[in-house]
Scaffold this active site. Structure first.
Site, PDB file in Angstrom:
ATOM      1  N   PHE A  71     -13.873   3.272   3.571  1.00 17.28           N
ATOM      2  CA  PHE A  71     -12.819   2.436   2.990  1.00 17.28           C
ATOM      3  C   PHE A  71     -12.218   3.193   1.813  1.00 17.28           C
ATOM      4  O   PHE A  71     -12.901   3.508   0.834  1.00 17.28           O
ATOM      5  CB  PHE A  71     -13.354   1.068   2.566  1.00 17.28           C
ATOM      6  CG  PHE A  71     -12.233   0.080   2.407  1.00 17.28           C
ATOM      7  CD1 PHE A  71     -11.720  -0.601   3.504  1.00 17.28           C
ATOM      8  CD2 PHE A  71     -11.645  -0.125   1.160  1.00 17.28           C
ATOM      9  CE1 PHE A  71     -10.652  -1.479   3.367  1.00 17.28           C
ATOM     10  CE2 PHE A  71     -10.574  -1.004   1.012  1.00 17.28           C
ATOM     11  CZ  PHE A  71     -10.084  -1.681   2.127  1.00 17.28           C
ATOM     12  N   ARG A 116      -5.134   0.367  -6.972  1.00 24.56           N
ATOM     13  CA  ARG A 116      -3.899   0.944  -6.429  1.00 24.56           C
ATOM     14  C   ARG A 116      -3.317   2.059  -7.285  1.00 24.56           C
ATOM     15  O   ARG A 116      -2.666   2.966  -6.786  1.00 24.56           O
ATOM     16  CB  ARG A 116      -2.816  -0.135  -6.329  1.00 24.56           C
ATOM     17  CG  ARG A 116      -3.013  -1.121  -5.209  1.00 24.56           C
ATOM     18  CD  ARG A 116      -1.716  -1.882  -4.994  1.00 24.56           C
ATOM     19  NE  ARG A 116      -1.890  -3.137  -4.308  1.00 24.56           N
ATOM     20  CZ  ARG A 116      -2.044  -3.265  -2.989  1.00 24.56           C
ATOM     21  NH1 ARG A 116      -2.039  -2.203  -2.221  1.00 24.56           N
ATOM     22  NH2 ARG A 116      -2.205  -4.451  -2.439  1.00 24.56           N
ATOM     23  N   GLY A 143       0.769  -1.245   0.000  1.00 25.16           N
ATOM     24  CA  GLY A 143       0.000   0.000   0.000  1.00 25.16           C
ATOM     25  C   GLY A 143       0.798   1.293   0.000  1.00 25.16           C
ATOM     26  O   GLY A 143       0.380   2.296  -0.568  1.00 25.16           O
ATOM     27  N   ASP A 196      -5.190   2.313  10.684  1.00 26.02           N
ATOM     28  CA  ASP A 196      -6.594   1.940  10.856  1.00 26.02           C
ATOM     29  C   ASP A 196      -6.780   1.427  12.289  1.00 26.02           C
ATOM     30  O   ASP A 196      -6.910   2.222  13.216  1.00 26.02           O
ATOM     31  CB  ASP A 196      -6.906   0.894   9.773  1.00 26.02           C
ATOM     32  CG  ASP A 196      -8.344   0.467   9.715  1.00 26.02           C
ATOM     33  OD1 ASP A 196      -9.225   1.322   9.894  1.00 26.02           O
ATOM     34  OD2 ASP A 196      -8.616  -0.720   9.476  1.00 26.02           O
ATOM     35  N   LYS A 241      -7.341   6.896  10.308  1.00 33.42           N
ATOM     36  CA  LYS A 241      -8.766   6.699  10.634  1.00 33.42           C
ATOM     37  C   LYS A 241      -8.869   6.469  12.132  1.00 33.42           C
ATOM     38  O   LYS A 241      -8.975   5.323  12.588  1.00 33.42           O
ATOM     39  CB  LYS A 241      -9.281   5.431   9.922  1.00 33.42           C
ATOM     40  CG  LYS A 241      -9.669   5.621   8.483  1.00 33.42           C
ATOM     41  CD  LYS A 241     -10.608   4.512   8.002  1.00 33.42           C
ATOM     42  CE  LYS A 241      -9.879   3.319   7.490  1.00 33.42           C
ATOM     43  NZ  LYS A 241     -10.722   2.358   6.747  1.00 33.42           N
ATOM     44  N   ASP A 290       0.563   3.334   4.326  1.00 37.40           N
ATOM     45  CA  ASP A 290      -0.475   4.095   3.621  1.00 37.40           C
ATOM     46  C   ASP A 290      -1.531   4.630   4.583  1.00 37.40           C
ATOM     47  O   ASP A 290      -1.934   5.779   4.502  1.00 37.40           O
ATOM     48  CB  ASP A 290      -1.112   3.232   2.512  1.00 37.40           C
ATOM     49  CG  ASP A 290      -1.580   1.841   2.993  1.00 37.40           C
ATOM     50  OD1 ASP A 290      -1.422   1.521   4.187  1.00 37.40           O
ATOM     51  OD2 ASP A 290      -2.101   1.090   2.154  1.00 37.40           O
ATOM     52  N   ASP A 342      -5.612  -0.368  -1.798  1.00 33.96           N
ATOM     53  CA  ASP A 342      -6.370  -1.292  -2.643  1.00 33.96           C
ATOM     54  C   ASP A 342      -7.608  -1.838  -1.967  1.00 33.96           C
ATOM     55  O   ASP A 342      -7.748  -1.777  -0.740  1.00 33.96           O
ATOM     56  CB  ASP A 342      -5.479  -2.485  -3.000  1.00 33.96           C
ATOM     57  CG  ASP A 342      -5.323  -3.434  -1.811  1.00 33.96           C
ATOM     58  OD1 ASP A 342      -4.911  -2.951  -0.728  1.00 33.96           O
ATOM     59  OD2 ASP A 342      -5.634  -4.630  -1.949  1.00 33.96           O
TER      60      ASP A 342
END
Ligand code: IMP
Ligand code: MG
Length: 178
Positions: A150, A163, A42, A101, A129, A98, A157
């Site tokens: 998302f 991507r 990512g 989360d 996030k 990337d 991705d």
């Protein structure tokens, strides 16, 4: 349930480039480091853009994170490939991902680097996030804070799709007709 891309980007390509340039300045000012470690896959575009905005000649490595028993996002157990081959002893490390989360990936990676003798470990993410966090972990440098959506594009991705998009979109779910 099928999924489709949002019509408009969440983050336009131009806004991303501008923020990445800003992050490069922040990092160089606050944290002169010896080695950047990108998390595949990512972070590959983010890392490539970030390092080209930096003036220092930095050493760079990539590792792959694998989370077990989970699909799109990570959960409890995260392992890293080729981590032993990295020489992090007495080095100042900046790990780059990337998106932050649940926090499991960067929390585990930071601990691994510390256990391998790094003199300091800081982290940088393009997206954060915070509403999804499961472990207490904050990135030292972050590009954008986003809601619980998302995100795909610019390296991120969904099942290896999207991507290569230059902007970041959200993935939306279509209600199937009964
Ligand atoms: P964490 O360990 O839950 O913080 O998640 C880290 C990894 O989950 C990221 O490096 C991504 O690969 C994946 N991930 C989490 N949220 C998203 C998202 O919104 N889009 C794409 N990948 C995501
Ligand atoms: Mg990832």
């Amino acid at each position: 349930m099928s999924r489709h891309l949002s019509e408009k980007p969440l983050l336009e390509a131009e806004a991303i480039q501008k923020r990445v340039a800003g992050l490069a300045v922040e990092i160089e000012k606050k944290y002169p480091c010896d080695l950047l470690v990108g998390v595949l896959t990512g972070a590959f575009i983010f890392v490539a853009d970030l390092v080209r905005q930096m003036n220092s000649d930095l050493k760079l490595a990539f590792i792959k994170a694998e989370s077990y028993g989970c699909s799109d996002t990570s959960c409890g157990e995260v392992r890293f490939t080729d981590i032993k081959k990295l020489n992090v002893k007495d080095k100042r490390i900046l790990v780059i991902d990337d998106i932050l989360d649940t926090g499991h990936t960067l929390n585990a990676l930071t601990k691994v680097m510390q256990n391998c003798g790094a003199s300091s470990v800081k982290s940088c993410v393009l997206l954060d996030k915070p509403s999804r966090r499961e472990v207490a972990f904050e990135a030292d440098f972050k590009g954008f804070v986003i809601d619980n959506v998302f995100a795909v594009g610019y390296g991120l991705d969904y099942a290896d799709n999207y991507r290569t998009l230059p902007a970041i979109y959200t993935l939306q779910e279509n209600e199937e007709p009964l």
